[in-house]
Write a protein that holds these residues in place. Structure first.
Motif, mmCIF file in Angstrom:
data_model
loop_
_atom_site.group_PDB
_atom_site.id
_atom_site.type_symbol
_atom_site.label_atom_id
_atom_site.label_comp_id
_atom_site.label_asym_id
_atom_site.label_seq_id
_atom_site.Cartn_x
_atom_site.Cartn_y
_atom_site.Cartn_z
ATOM 1 N N VAL A 121 0.845 -1.207 0.000
ATOM 2 C CA VAL A 121 0.000 0.000 0.000
ATOM 3 C C VAL A 121 0.877 1.252 0.000
ATOM 4 O O VAL A 121 0.554 2.256 -0.648
ATOM 5 C CB VAL A 121 -0.933 -0.001 1.237
ATOM 6 N N VAL A 122 2.016 1.178 0.714
ATOM 7 C CA VAL A 122 2.942 2.323 0.796
ATOM 8 C C VAL A 122 3.436 2.708 -0.597
ATOM 9 O O VAL A 122 3.476 3.894 -0.957
ATOM 10 C CB VAL A 122 4.135 1.974 1.713
ATOM 11 N N THR A 123 3.795 1.690 -1.414
ATOM 12 C CA THR A 123 4.283 1.949 -2.771
ATOM 13 C C THR A 123 3.209 2.643 -3.599
ATOM 14 O O THR A 123 3.468 3.657 -4.256
ATOM 15 C CB THR A 123 4.679 0.621 -3.463
ATOM 16 N N PHE A 124 2.010 2.070 -3.587
ATOM 17 C CA PHE A 124 0.914 2.631 -4.389
ATOM 18 C C PHE A 124 0.566 4.051 -3.941
ATOM 19 O O PHE A 124 0.303 4.921 -4.769
ATOM 20 C CB PHE A 124 -0.315 1.720 -4.305
ATOM 21 N N ASN A 125 0.555 4.283 -2.627
ATOM 22 C CA ASN A 125 0.241 5.623 -2.115
ATOM 23 C C ASN A 125 1.226 6.665 -2.628
ATOM 24 O O ASN A 125 0.847 7.785 -2.997
ATOM 25 C CB ASN A 125 0.251 5.619 -0.586
ATOM 26 N N SER A 126 2.534 6.289 -2.654
ATOM 27 C CA SER A 126 3.562 7.220 -3.147
ATOM 28 C C SER A 126 3.343 7.552 -4.616
ATOM 29 O O SER A 126 3.441 8.714 -5.033
ATOM 30 C CB SER A 126 4.952 6.612 -2.959
ATOM 31 N N LEU A 127 3.038 6.528 -5.418
ATOM 32 C CA LEU A 127 2.836 6.737 -6.857
ATOM 33 C C LEU A 127 1.588 7.572 -7.129
ATOM 34 O O LEU A 127 1.605 8.473 -7.989
ATOM 35 C CB LEU A 127 2.742 5.386 -7.570
ATOM 36 N N ILE A 128 0.510 7.296 -6.400
ATOM 37 C CA ILE A 128 -0.727 8.077 -6.562
ATOM 38 C C ILE A 128 -0.454 9.546 -6.246
ATOM 39 O O ILE A 128 -0.846 10.451 -6.996
ATOM 40 C CB ILE A 128 -1.849 7.526 -5.649
ATOM 41 N N ASN A 129 0.258 9.769 -5.127
ATOM 42 C CA ASN A 129 0.585 11.140 -4.725
ATOM 43 C C ASN A 129 1.459 11.832 -5.767
ATOM 44 O O ASN A 129 1.246 13.005 -6.103
ATOM 45 C CB ASN A 129 1.298 11.118 -3.374
ATOM 46 N N GLY A 130 2.440 11.106 -6.314
ATOM 47 C CA GLY A 130 3.346 11.673 -7.308
ATOM 48 C C GLY A 130 2.620 12.116 -8.557
ATOM 49 O O GLY A 130 2.876 13.214 -9.080
ATOM 50 N N GLU A 168 2.013 16.099 -10.119
ATOM 51 C CA GLU A 168 2.337 16.627 -11.447
ATOM 52 C C GLU A 168 1.076 16.887 -12.278
ATOM 53 O O GLU A 168 1.159 17.186 -13.473
ATOM 54 C CB GLU A 168 3.288 15.682 -12.186
ATOM 55 N N GLY A 169 -0.086 16.762 -11.631
ATOM 56 C CA GLY A 169 -1.351 17.099 -12.290
ATOM 57 C C GLY A 169 -1.885 16.018 -13.206
ATOM 58 O O GLY A 169 -2.793 16.269 -14.009
ATOM 59 N N ASN A 170 -1.334 14.801 -13.101
ATOM 60 C CA ASN A 170 -1.744 13.699 -13.974
ATOM 61 C C ASN A 170 -2.773 12.826 -13.247
ATOM 62 O O ASN A 170 -2.467 11.752 -12.735
ATOM 63 C CB ASN A 170 -0.522 12.879 -14.377
ATOM 64 N N THR A 171 -4.015 13.326 -13.231
ATOM 65 C CA THR A 171 -5.083 12.649 -12.497
ATOM 66 C C THR A 171 -5.373 11.262 -13.070
ATOM 67 O O THR A 171 -5.615 10.307 -12.316
ATOM 68 C CB THR A 171 -6.373 13.496 -12.523
ATOM 69 N N ARG A 172 -5.332 11.141 -14.407
ATOM 70 C CA ARG A 172 -5.647 9.864 -15.043
ATOM 71 C C ARG A 172 -4.693 8.755 -14.590
ATOM 72 O O ARG A 172 -5.122 7.659 -14.256
ATOM 73 C CB ARG A 172 -5.603 10.005 -16.578
ATOM 74 N N GLU A 173 -3.377 9.074 -14.570
ATOM 75 C CA GLU A 173 -2.393 8.067 -14.147
ATOM 76 C C GLU A 173 -2.552 7.716 -12.670
ATOM 77 O O GLU A 173 -2.370 6.571 -12.271
ATOM 78 C CB GLU A 173 -0.962 8.555 -14.416
ATOM 79 N N GLY A 179 -7.380 19.517 -7.811
ATOM 80 C CA GLY A 179 -7.784 19.550 -9.223
ATOM 81 C C GLY A 179 -9.165 20.139 -9.432
ATOM 82 O O GLY A 179 -9.651 20.201 -10.572
ATOM 83 N N GLY A 180 -9.800 20.551 -8.350
ATOM 84 C CA GLY A 180 -11.111 21.199 -8.456
ATOM 85 C C GLY A 180 -12.283 20.242 -8.596
ATOM 86 O O GLY A 180 -13.407 20.659 -8.865
ATOM 87 N N ASN A 181 -12.039 18.935 -8.404
ATOM 88 C CA ASN A 181 -13.116 17.942 -8.539
ATOM 89 C C ASN A 181 -13.672 17.619 -7.154
ATOM 90 O O ASN A 181 -13.440 16.553 -6.587
ATOM 91 C CB ASN A 181 -12.572 16.688 -9.214
#
Length: 804
Positions: free
Chosen positions: A460-469, A473-478, A508-510
């Protein structure tokens, strides 16, 4: 005549002579072929027994024949020991007969062990439980614990459900005239192999069968229980031990004290110290080390020193383990300098710091933000021949990631790999998180792939870091794709996952999706934390929905959560934008009453709000307070901060940079410095000196050296303290050429007599590659007032002219 009758005679019979005549020698035989009577008898016995064995192989043995085989083996063993004559028994010897042979020779444990090993190696010999239990009894009784434990461990590893080993030992106990120590050993092995419940049941069965387990069995079980999830059972076992009139020994007390320290029951652990004294069992170094470590881990360092004093009063000298515990205690309190003093005391006492000593100090300095001292210790550690381990590298990599020094962090990771040390999942997650926070997503994904290739499971720690990253950078889709992958792999999102997603959507205003996730997490029984509420409040304020933000703020307080600095600052900013300055200052006052310190973002929001309403005097007062308190800026307020600093002198600007450098915020300090240059402000020598010092402390020596050169080119003089710090950094990084250039500049600034002396000392030490001695010499000269500040280029030209 039969084989067994032959064995009873002292010489070969007439019949044997006729059947196996000796060779007739015409001349006196050579000494090398003379047979002794015993050799001849052995040979004849073997031949005869071979013939006999061939006959009995084809039919079942009678009881009389079995008895004869056992007696024959016994006589051969007693007379000749383990020799080739035994090979003739291999075809007729069964495990049951072998066990009876062992029983006959049990008074000679070494002979029995030799026979056991011989039999186990014979082709077709299939060992039984009874056969091996007999030898375990014999060896244990003879205190040959090593081989006994090895054989017993083999039985345990093959044991399925049940207690077959215990039953086997019980059945063979009487025939071997054994001792209850064999059951102590069984309990000990079960405990050491992690079969804790089986060890406990075996202890109970031994008692119920009339065997009396000793202190060894209880100690082994207690030790295993405290290290397992069955820790609660330890007290029952200890009380049963006391009821059984088994006296605890020093090992028992040390185990109980360590267990209580693990459970953080220090007062109860101290009672055992008193009980030991009352029972005449005197504590040893291990006892005191355990108590000192227990108190140090909980931040009770004063009590640790009391125990150290008591230990010394009792004539026990502290060892490296004692000092390591105290160093750890100081580091946990954030008092790394105190820990460093203990390091010096260790050396003075003639003790040798070990990996634990260095790792604890390195981690302490890293957590304090002083990467420079951590790297100095790392270099010392290597020089002393100690090998840094995963703990060392992980601490350094973590700090370097947090300071943005990716080049050095990667260098340490590569060094770690080259040395055959495999980075663990913690190290990988640390690096991935660091890359994500700095926006290096491709590098983070590469590390994720490498992590998986090496067999580490993503967490979960790995995924959380990637989601945050990706959100950063504003890449909501990724970010959404990573979250989807996480769910597909069966990982349940935790509060950090939901908080990160909500924060990303809010920025992101959503807001619709953000509140949908809030509903989802509460429906799953998770409670939103302060970070989640703050993110939602910030999102509402950005949409100028301050009234809704205030309602959510109240709901947050009602749920029992305490707003943090960010929550208050966000609402203050929202009110200021809406022109509600009075409410903003009320929140400011409430924030201070809760013990929270407003930072530069808080003051910037208030300053902007005051200026918009033509309250410039109050705005300037707040600005000066912000600089005076040496608050840490955030990049979103730099322009505001610098804009208000136009009319402030250079000393105030340098003070702001100094505050950032002292707190290890070098990225922020550099940005403030760059903005000063962009605005055509000429930095003074104070600003440069502070920045050079700060970068050296954080381990970025190349950056410090570039600033030094830039400073000199501008005609500014670095002070000698800055130069010495820079020299130390250059030496530690192996930048000898650069350090020599600075040394030459120092010499030019000295008087003629001092320059000559200094040059000679530098030359001698340079030839020996001993730059550290040069640094030490310069430090002493500064203390004696013999060194000036390093000269500027103008002074250098004047110096050259005077020489000509």
């Amino acid at each position: 005549m039969g084989l067994f009758t032959l064995l009873e005679t002292n010489a070969p019979s007439n019949a044997m002579r006729r059947r196996f005549p000796l060779p007739a020698f015409k001349k006196k035989p050579s000494p090398c072929i003379i047979f002794s009577l015993s050799q001849l008898r052995m040979t004849l016995v073997c031949i005869a027994f071979t013939s006999y064995s061939t006959q009995v192989q084809t039919r079942f043995l009678s009881r009389e024949e079995e008895e004869k085989i056992v007696n024959t083996a016994h006589k051969l063993l007693k007379r000749y020991g383990i020799c080739y004559t035994l090979n003739q028994l291999s075809s007729t010897l069964t495990p049951a007969l072998g066990a009876r042979v062992l029983e006959k020779v049990q008074t000679d444990a070494r002979l029995a062990h030799g026979f056991f090993n011989w039999a186990e190696d014979q082709q077709g010999f299939e060992p039984t439980l009874q056969w091996r239990c007999v030898i375990i009894h014999i060896l244990t009784k003879a205190r040959m614990y090593g081989p006994a434990q090895s054989i017993m461990k083999g039985l345990i590893m093959k044991e399925e459900d049940g207690f077959s080993v215990f039953d086997g030992l019980k059945e063979t106990y009487k025939a071997c005239n054994s001792t209850s120590g064999v059951f102590d050993m069984l309990v000990k092995l079960y405990a050491h192999l992690g079969m804790i419940l089986k060890a406990n049941e075996t202890l109970g069965m031994a008692k119920s069968c009339g065997f009396m387990p000793g202190v060894l069995a209880y100690n082994s079980l207690l030790d295993a229980l405290f290290k397992s999830k069955y820790r609660y059972m330890a007290w029952e076992v200890y009380e049963e031990m006391i009821r059984s009139a088994i006296s605890p020994n020093i090992y028992t007390y040390n185990i109980m004290i360590r267990g209580l320290c693990i459970e953080e029951k220090l007062d109860r652990a101290m009672l055992f110290l008193v009980e030991m004294k009352d029972k005449g069992c005197f504590p040893n170094v291990i006892t005191f080390n355990t108590l000192i470590d227990g108190h140090s881990r909980l931040g009770k360092i004063d009590k640790s020193y009391e125990l150290l004093g008591l230990m010394q009063i009792q004539g026990l000298m502290p060892n490296i383990v004692t000092y390591n515990a105290l160093i750890n205690g100081h580091c946990k309190e954030g008092k790394v300098k105190e820990a460093d003093k203990l390091f010096d005391e260790i050396v003075k006492r003639g003790l040798t710091p070990d990996n634990v000593t260095y790792n604890t100090l390195i981690d302490g300095y890293c957590k304090e933000g002083d990467i420079h001292e951590a790297l100095v210790l790392y270099n010392k550690m290597v020089e002393k021949g100690l090998l840094p381990d995963v703990v060392t590298y992980t601490a350094l990599i973590d700090r370097l990631c947090k300071t943005g020094n990716w080049q050095k962090a990667n260098k340490f990771l590569n060094t770690m790999m080259e040395r055959g040390l495999n980075a663990d999942d913690i190290t990988y997650n640390m690096l991935i998180d660091g890359y994500c926070k700095q926006g290096y997503m491709q590098e983070a994904l590469n590390l994720q792939k490498e992590m998986m290739d090496k067999g580490f499971a993503l967490s979960v720690v790995t995924f959380n870091s990637l989601i945050n990253g990706f959100f950063m950078e504003g890449n909501t889709r990724e970010a959404e794709n990573v979250f989807k992958e996480m769910l597909e792999k069966g990982w349940a999102p935790d509060m950090v996952t939901y908080g990160t997603l909500i924060d990303g959507y809010c920025k992101g205003g959503n807001m619709r999706e953000a509140f949908s996730l809030l509903h989802e997490l509460t429906s799953k029984g998770l409670a939103p934390d302060v970070i989640t509420y703050s993110a939602l409040i910030q999102g509402l304020c950005k949409e100028r929905r301050v009234e809704d933000a205030c309602k959510l703020f109240e709901k947050m307080i009602q749920s029992g959560l305490t707003p943090d600095q960010f929550t208050y600052t966000t609402l203050i900013g929202g009110h200021c934008k809406e022109g509600n300055i009075h409410m903003a200052f009320e929140l400011h006052d409430e924030m201070i009453q809760r013990g929270l310190s407003p930072d530069v973002v808080t003051y910037s929001a208030l300053i902007n709000g005051l200026n918009k309403h033509s309250r410039t005097k109050e705005a300037n007062q707040l600005l000066f307070r912000m600089i005076y308190d040496d608050l840490i800026p955030n990049e979103i307020t730099y322009d505001t901060l610098i804009g208000y600093c136009k009319d402030i002198n250079m000393e105030s600007n340098a003070a702001l940079i100094k505050g950032l450098c002292m707190k290890g915020k070098m990225i922020e300090a550099d940005k403030v410095f760059e903005i000063m240059i962009e605005k055509k402000w000429t930095p003074n020598d104070v600003a440069y000196n502070v920045l050079i010092h700060g970068h050296c402390k954080e381990g970025n020596v190349p950056k410090a050296f570039r600033l030094h050169n830039e400073m000199v080119q501008l005609g500014l003089k670095p002070n000698i303290v800055t130069i010495i710090i820079l020299l130390k950094g250059l030496c530690n990084d192996g930048m000898i050429k650069e350090s020599n250039k600075i040394l030459q500049n120092i010499v030019k600034g000295c008087s003629a007599s001092d320059a000559g002396t200094l040059t000679a000392m530098i030359d001698v030490n340079s030839e020996e590659g001993n730059i550290q001695e040069i640094v030490k010499l310069l430090t002493e000269m500064v203390g004696d007032g013999l060194l000036p500040n390093v000269i500027s280029p103008l002074q250098e030209r004047q110096h050259e002219a005077s020489c000509n």
